[in-house]
Design a protein around this motif. Structure first.
Motif, short mmCIF file in Angstrom:
data_model
loop_
_atom_site.label_atom_id
_atom_site.label_comp_id
_atom_site.label_asym_id
_atom_site.label_seq_id
_atom_site.Cartn_x
_atom_site.Cartn_y
_atom_site.Cartn_z
N ALA A 26 0.83 -1.20 0.00
CA ALA A 26 0.00 0.00 0.00
C ALA A 26 0.86 1.26 0.00
O ALA A 26 0.58 2.23 -0.70
CB ALA A 26 -0.94 0.00 1.21
N LYS A 27 1.94 1.23 0.77
CA LYS A 27 2.86 2.37 0.79
C LYS A 27 3.45 2.61 -0.60
O LYS A 27 3.71 3.75 -1.00
CB LYS A 27 3.99 2.12 1.78
N GLY A 28 3.69 1.54 -1.33
CA GLY A 28 4.27 1.66 -2.67
C GLY A 28 3.31 2.19 -3.71
O GLY A 28 3.73 2.58 -4.79
N GLY A 29 2.01 2.16 -3.39
CA GLY A 29 1.03 2.71 -4.31
C GLY A 29 0.07 1.72 -4.91
O GLY A 29 -0.59 2.02 -5.92
N ALA A 30 -0.06 0.53 -4.31
CA ALA A 30 -1.04 -0.44 -4.81
C ALA A 30 -2.44 0.17 -4.78
O ALA A 30 -2.83 0.78 -3.78
CB ALA A 30 -1.01 -1.71 -3.97
N ASP A 31 -3.18 0.01 -5.85
CA ASP A 31 -4.54 0.58 -5.91
C ASP A 31 -5.53 -0.28 -5.15
O ASP A 31 -6.44 0.24 -4.50
CB ASP A 31 -4.97 0.72 -7.37
N VAL A 32 -5.37 -1.59 -5.25
CA VAL A 32 -6.28 -2.53 -4.58
C VAL A 32 -5.45 -3.62 -3.92
O VAL A 32 -4.48 -4.11 -4.50
CB VAL A 32 -7.26 -3.18 -5.58
N ILE A 33 -5.81 -3.98 -2.71
CA ILE A 33 -5.22 -5.14 -2.03
C ILE A 33 -6.35 -6.12 -1.76
O ILE A 33 -7.30 -5.80 -1.05
CB ILE A 33 -4.53 -4.74 -0.73
N GLN A 34 -6.24 -7.28 -2.35
CA GLN A 34 -7.27 -8.30 -2.18
C GLN A 34 -6.78 -9.38 -1.20
O GLN A 34 -5.75 -10.01 -1.42
CB GLN A 34 -7.62 -8.96 -3.52
N ILE A 35 -7.55 -9.57 -0.15
CA ILE A 35 -7.25 -10.63 0.82
C ILE A 35 -7.85 -11.93 0.31
O ILE A 35 -9.07 -12.07 0.21
CB ILE A 35 -7.83 -10.30 2.20
N ARG A 36 -6.99 -12.87 -0.02
CA ARG A 36 -7.46 -14.18 -0.51
C ARG A 36 -6.85 -15.28 0.35
O ARG A 36 -5.65 -15.47 0.37
CB ARG A 36 -7.08 -14.40 -1.97
N ASP A 37 -7.70 -15.96 1.07
CA ASP A 37 -7.25 -17.04 1.95
C ASP A 37 -8.38 -18.05 2.06
O ASP A 37 -9.18 -18.03 2.99
CB ASP A 37 -6.87 -16.49 3.32
N LYS A 38 -8.45 -18.95 1.10
CA LYS A 38 -9.58 -19.85 0.97
C LYS A 38 -9.65 -20.92 2.06
O LYS A 38 -10.71 -21.49 2.30
CB LYS A 38 -9.56 -20.51 -0.41
N LYS A 39 -8.52 -21.19 2.72
CA LYS A 39 -8.50 -22.28 3.69
C LYS A 39 -8.66 -21.82 5.14
O LYS A 39 -8.86 -22.64 6.02
CB LYS A 39 -7.19 -23.07 3.54
N ASN A 191 6.32 -11.98 -3.13
CA ASN A 191 7.40 -12.95 -3.01
C ASN A 191 8.76 -12.29 -3.18
O ASN A 191 9.69 -12.85 -3.75
CB ASN A 191 7.22 -14.07 -4.04
N THR A 192 8.86 -11.06 -2.68
CA THR A 192 10.12 -10.32 -2.67
C THR A 192 10.37 -9.83 -1.25
O THR A 192 9.46 -9.80 -0.42
CB THR A 192 10.08 -9.09 -3.60
N THR A 193 11.60 -9.42 -0.98
CA THR A 193 11.92 -8.90 0.35
C THR A 193 11.61 -7.42 0.46
O THR A 193 11.74 -6.85 1.55
CB THR A 193 13.42 -9.13 0.66
N ASP A 194 11.20 -6.80 -0.65
CA ASP A 194 10.92 -5.36 -0.64
C ASP A 194 9.66 -5.07 -1.46
O ASP A 194 9.73 -4.55 -2.58
CB ASP A 194 12.12 -4.61 -1.23
N PRO A 195 8.48 -5.40 -0.92
CA PRO A 195 7.23 -5.18 -1.65
C PRO A 195 7.02 -3.73 -2.05
O PRO A 195 6.46 -3.45 -3.12
CB PRO A 195 6.16 -5.65 -0.68
N LEU A 196 7.43 -2.80 -1.21
CA LEU A 196 7.23 -1.38 -1.50
C LEU A 196 7.89 -1.01 -2.83
O LEU A 196 7.26 -0.41 -3.72
CB LEU A 196 7.78 -0.52 -0.36
N ASN A 197 9.16 -1.35 -2.98
CA ASN A 197 9.86 -1.01 -4.22
C ASN A 197 9.42 -1.87 -5.40
O ASN A 197 9.45 -1.43 -6.54
CB ASN A 197 11.37 -1.10 -4.03
N ALA A 198 8.97 -3.10 -5.12
CA ALA A 198 8.44 -3.93 -6.20
C ALA A 198 7.18 -3.30 -6.78
O ALA A 198 6.97 -3.29 -8.00
CB ALA A 198 8.14 -5.33 -5.67
N VAL A 199 6.32 -2.76 -5.91
CA VAL A 199 5.12 -2.06 -6.37
C VAL A 199 5.51 -0.81 -7.15
O VAL A 199 4.97 -0.53 -8.23
CB VAL A 199 4.20 -1.69 -5.19
#
Length: 234
Positions: A26-39, A191-199
């Motif tokens: 979210a800090k990186g600028g993701a527009d939508v974060i979807q929580i998916r946890d079917k189990k 699946n990275t150590t730096d989600p902010l910069n990946a976004v």
């Protein structure tokens, strides 16, 4: 009118603690974060949604929160949307539920064929996610649909189409060329150590694209307000 970036959670594909990874996204600028946890039990998914809400509000972050499958959680937490899968409640039933609950969230669904996408729009979906576009860890051994199939769906629908599957900053331009409304990713960010910069890297590649969405994805500017169109209400 810009394409949007959806980040989808996966408890098995993240380097940082999941909640931390989502907040960094979210800090990186993701527009939508979807929580998916079917189990997970409903109470655990509810708790994760609430925790994410609190963290985003405390930091004044504007990412919208969606939840996969659980319309009840989406309504009770008053988040921005619910995303339905093949084994979820029928779209039309969730549209009726939205009206009964006087909830303003979006209803999206996953589709894998053109016919499915058309039926989803007819049933009242506000957007669809189509894929997988490229080879993906989420679908090992299953041939990807490719950008040609994505373009056919985009051309046929009048609602936003979000592309998913094997997309990263190196191929996002090819995907956006179809006129889709945005992309959804899991591993390319979580699946990275730096989600902010990946976004930021993904968003940077998206913003450099000369291709605009055929249909803009609806985005909240603040609680109760929307931009880029009107919400369908059942």
């Amino acid at each position: 009118m810009k394409p949007v970036l959806h980040i989808i959670s996966d408890r098995n594909r993240h380097r940082l603690p999941l909640l931390q990874a989502l907040v960094e996204s979210a800090k990186g600028g993701a527009d939508v974060i979807q929580i998916r946890d079917k189990k997970s039990p409903a109470c655990e998914t509810y708790s994760l949604v609430r925790q994410l809400q609190n963290h985003l509000q405390e930091r004044n972050l504007v990412s919208q929160i969606f939840v996969n499958d659980r319309a009840d959680i989406a309504i009770t937490t008053d988040i921005s949307g619910v995303h339905l899968a093949s084994k979820s409640l029928p779209i039309a039933s969730v549209v009726r539920l939205r009206k009964l609950a006087d909830w303003s969230g979006q209803i999206g669904c996953s589709v894998h064929e053109l016919d499915e996408a058309i039926l989803a729009e007819e049933a009242g979906a506000d957007y669809v996610t189509f894929g997988h576009i490229f080879a993906s860890e989420s679908h090992p051994g299953v041939p990807p649909r490719g950008v040609y199939a994505l373009r056919r769906v985009v051309d046929a629908l009048s609602i936003p189409v979000i592309a998913i599957g094997g997309i990263d900053h190196t191929n996002v331009e090819t995907v956006l060329e179809t006129g889709c409304s945005g992309i959804a990713v899991i591993g390319a960010v979580l699946n990275t150590t730096d989600p902010l910069n990946a976004v930021k890297k993904l968003k940077g590649a998206m913003e450099k694209s000369e291709f605009l969405p055929k249909v803009a994805f609806l985005q909240k500017t603040r609680q109760g307000d929307h931009e880029n169109g009107c919400m369908r209400k059942g």
